[in-house]
Design a protein around this motif. Structure first.
Motif, short mmCIF file in Angstrom:
data_model
loop_
_atom_site.label_atom_id
_atom_site.label_comp_id
_atom_site.label_asym_id
_atom_site.label_seq_id
_atom_site.Cartn_x
_atom_site.Cartn_y
_atom_site.Cartn_z
N TYR A 131 18.58 -0.01 -30.57
CA TYR A 131 18.04 -1.04 -29.70
C TYR A 131 17.44 -2.15 -30.58
N GLY A 191 13.67 -3.58 -27.84
CA GLY A 191 14.04 -2.29 -27.23
C GLY A 191 15.26 -2.37 -26.34
N LEU A 192 16.11 -3.37 -26.57
CA LEU A 192 17.27 -3.59 -25.69
C LEU A 192 18.59 -3.47 -26.44
N ASN A 194 17.61 -1.04 -21.57
CA ASN A 194 16.70 -0.35 -22.47
C ASN A 194 17.04 1.15 -22.39
#
Lengths: 120, 120
Positions: free
Chosen positions: B10, B14-15, B35
């Motif tokens: 990520y 956080g993606l 996420n």
């Protein structure tokens, strides 16, 4: 309307994701990043050119491997923050010598490899 | 090998980007972000669930529009930092009511619209 590469939306690092799709099979081959100059080079030369985040340099796809990507159609999405390059791919798109980078699936909670490296 | 969603890479937010592709036509319909929880929800429910960066909330695709995405196959790339969700799309994937978000091409330096909004 004339296309202006600066009208695309680049992220805080000045990059936009580019999805490469095979012009014949429709297969999604890879995703990489372009900056504004890579967009310009891709359109001017017809050879798909990314920005390598690790090497911090232009990456004319296939320049060393011979696995070039010839641009067939250049598209962007409704938000102007993602590109779709429809291409003619020579050989493997993936550095593992597989046709596509998306060779692993998750099925019933398990990783499954969908394709073998190409010959030669 | 069992699939662990935390084994994906990520970004700093956080993606991970997720490309949605039609399971029949092969058409690339959209790109959005997930996420780790969206990855888990997508796999558990079979309904493609993104993370909306603007609304900062889960976005179960089609929840309000009815234009749902049923998961057919979940794949990730060689670097484990991009997803490809092969889906069954009901109606339009794009908020403009077009089948795909990638409805604009650049041809001879000019923007060209490739598809109309869907009926109804």
């Amino acid at each position: 309307m004339n296309f202006d590469p600066s009208s695309l939306k680049y992220n805080e690092a000045g990059l936009i994701p580019a999805i490469a799709q095979d012009h014949e099979s429709g297969e999604v081959l890879m995703m990489a990043w372009m900056n504004i100059e890579a967009v310009q080079k891709t359109l001017e030369t017809g050879r798909v050119t990314y920005w390598s985040r690790s090497r911090k340099s232009f990456w004319i796809k296939g320049e060393t491997s011979g696995h070039i990507q010839e641009l067939v159609d250049f598209r962007f999405d409704c938000d102007r923050d993602c590109l779709l390059v429809v291409i003619k791919q020579t050989g493997a798109a993936c550095h593992t010598n597989r046709r596509s980078c998306f060779y692993t699936a998750v099925r019933d909670g398990t990783e499954e490899e969908l394709m073998e490296p190409m010959e030669g």
